[in-house]
Design a protein around this motif. Structure first.
Motif, mmCIF file in Angstrom:
data_model
loop_
_atom_site.group_PDB
_atom_site.id
_atom_site.type_symbol
_atom_site.label_atom_id
_atom_site.label_comp_id
_atom_site.label_asym_id
_atom_site.label_seq_id
_atom_site.Cartn_x
_atom_site.Cartn_y
_atom_site.Cartn_z
ATOM 1 N N TYR A 128 55.372 -35.364 -34.511
ATOM 2 C CA TYR A 128 55.123 -34.009 -35.026
ATOM 3 C C TYR A 128 55.860 -32.954 -34.210
ATOM 4 N N ALA A 188 49.341 -30.782 -35.994
ATOM 5 C CA ALA A 188 50.251 -31.766 -36.598
ATOM 6 C C ALA A 188 51.524 -31.075 -37.080
ATOM 7 N N THR A 236 50.641 -44.793 -32.839
ATOM 8 C CA THR A 236 50.414 -45.218 -34.222
ATOM 9 C C THR A 236 51.612 -46.057 -34.674
ATOM 10 N N SER A 273 46.792 -43.759 -37.985
ATOM 11 C CA SER A 273 46.304 -43.819 -36.597
ATOM 12 C C SER A 273 45.003 -44.611 -36.505
ATOM 13 N N HIS A 316 48.985 -36.085 -29.394
ATOM 14 C CA HIS A 316 50.367 -36.480 -29.733
ATOM 15 C C HIS A 316 50.702 -37.866 -29.178
ATOM 16 N N TRP A 374 41.094 -35.844 -35.159
ATOM 17 C CA TRP A 374 42.136 -36.742 -35.670
ATOM 18 C C TRP A 374 41.494 -38.081 -35.979
ATOM 19 N N CYS A 413 49.552 -40.155 -31.772
ATOM 20 C CA CYS A 413 50.534 -40.208 -32.867
ATOM 21 C C CYS A 413 51.669 -41.177 -32.523
ATOM 22 N N ILE A 459 54.372 -41.565 -35.216
ATOM 23 C CA ILE A 459 54.496 -40.269 -35.918
ATOM 24 C C ILE A 459 54.994 -39.249 -34.910
ATOM 25 N N GLY A 481 48.795 -39.386 -41.807
ATOM 26 C CA GLY A 481 48.937 -39.635 -40.369
ATOM 27 C C GLY A 481 47.642 -40.133 -39.746
ATOM 28 N N SER A 491 48.918 -34.638 -42.496
ATOM 29 C CA SER A 491 47.812 -34.962 -41.591
ATOM 30 C C SER A 491 46.960 -36.088 -42.174
#
Length: 419
Positions: free
Chosen positions: A281, A311, A275, A223, A269, A24, A272, A279, A219, A216
């Motif tokens: 997911y 994701a 971020t 991030s 996660h 990621w 995410c 986000i 995202g 992705s």
């Protein structure tokens, strides 16, 4: 180029993969160079794969591609990068019986037709782009007689979709982030083949096959720009986890493997959520599945199942052996029975023999499943019919293969257009 009326064609099949230590974040958006190493398990192509047919003919007027039956544009940089890099490495091809002679120079002016089909949802968090670009690069390499090995091809597939580099191998695969600015050392290596740890059984819970809201690509970019947790993860956490995961795979140490897999999924996660803007997911169903697995693992005193989410909301559940997988399926069917209009045969896909192991053969069996033993604390069980679209039972699988059976080709061998 000999006779002008020929079509040369290759069909290949490539598996998807699921990361157990996640990728990621990119340090180079164009070359798709990651900010950390990652490790994945390749899934059995019998159950989750991309099939791609590539064809070349002097009659073709332009490069064209059809994905799942619909024509799509090849103008995007990622497709162009893969096509350019493969053409650069093309060699002479001779097929006397068809009157085909293609020199290295000819490949610069010849056009290709590409047809690709995923036997699982596209862009729903099941790594369809990984299988897709890996298959594209592998098939084109065979068509153009490219001499590079899978490791070198993986560095080309990476320029289409980062995770694609890991689909060039079966079993357990590591994507080395590399240090070179050109990306020449950012490629995949196989840690162990699919037979190394063949006790493992994998159940995929397809919670949603809809295309995700945040791709992705965007995202990851957000991030990298805004998450302090991501920087800490890439620099401090992942390097240690990679070593521990390599050791767990080598020794077939399931408790360590499960612990690392779950922790890394949860941290991904968390990044995410860290971020800006956050986000999401996973959804409520994803969280229910995590809770179910954690309670069961805790009750057993040792992990029976590892969970990991890419994701998207779909769960990939890795069971330590066949017995644990059948007990897992019984739990999943108890908590997430099929909706009223769904029959069992279309609800559990892939290796359907798991239903026999779980002693479930019809809807009556599903309805009479007892509550799992870990519910003995008196908590009323909450069932969520219809929350899962379907399950796929699979296992670690092999890498890409060429399909010689012409009936599996997606393009017509006479015209080079979709059948």
């Amino acid at each position: 180029m000999a006779s002008q009326k020929w079509v040369r064609m290759v069909t290949a099949q490539t598996p998807t993969n699921i990361a157990v230590i996640k990728y990621w974040g990119k340090r180079d958006e164009t070359l798709i160079l990651p900010i950390n190493d990652s490790i994945s398990v390749t899934l059995d192509p019998d159950h989750l794969c991309t099939t791609t047919t590539v064809a070349v003919s002097p009659a073709f007027e332009s490069d064209r591609m059809w994905l799942n039956g619909k024509e799509i544009s090849l103008a995007g940089g990622r497709y162009q990068n893969c096509l350019r890099e493969i053409r650069k490495r093309a060699s002479d091809v001779e097929e006397d019986e068809k009157g085909i002679r293609i020199t290295k120079k000819d490949w610069e002016s010849l056009h290709v037709h590409i047809a690709s089909y995923n036997n699982f949802p596209t862009a729903a968090g099941l790594a369809s782009s990984a299988a897709g670009f890996a298959c594209l690069v592998f098939a084109l390499a065979k068509l153009m007689n490219v001499k590079e090995d899978e490791g070198q091809l993986s560095a080309i597939a990476r320029q289409g979709s980062g995770s694609a580099c890991r689909s060039l191998f079966g079993g357990f695969v590591k994507w080395i982030m590399g240090n070179d600015e050109s990306g020449s050392d950012s490629l995949a290596v196989q840690l162990a083949d699919e037979k190394h740890w063949d006790d493992l059984v994998i159940l995929v819970a397809v919670v949603s096959s809809r295309q995700k809201e945040t791709s992705s690509t965007s995202g990851m970019r957000e991030s990298v720009e805004t998450s302090l947790l991501l920087k800490h993860r890439a620099q401090e956490i992942v390097p240690k986890r990679i070593l521990q995961m390599e050791e767990a795979i080598k020794n077939k140490d399931f408790p360590s493997f499960a612990s690392l897999t779950c922790a890394d999924s949860n941290q991904f996660h968390a990044v995410c959520l860290d971020t800006s803007p956050p986000i999401f997911y996973m959804n409520d169903t994803s969280h229910k599945i995590i809770s179910m697995v954690e309670k069961w693992n805790c009750a057993e005193g040792t992990p029976q199942v590892a969970y990991t989410f890419d994701a998207g909301p779909n769960a990939v559940l890795i069971a330590r052996d066949r017995n644990a997988a059948s007990l897992l399926l019984r739990r999943l069917l108890y908590y997430f029975p099929p909706g009223a209009s769904t029959d069992l045969n279309s609800y559990v896909l892939g290796d359907k023999s798991i239903l026999q192991d779980a002693a479930v053969s019809n809807m009556k069996d599903v309805e009479s499943l007892p509550p799992p033993l870990e519910l003995k604390d008196g908590t009323p069980p909450q069932k969520s019919p219809g929350d899962v679209t379907y399950f796929i039972c699979t296992r670690p699988g092999s890498g890409p293969v060429v399909l010689c059976d012409e009936s599996k080709a997606l393009l017509d061998s006479e015209t080079g257009f979709p059948k």
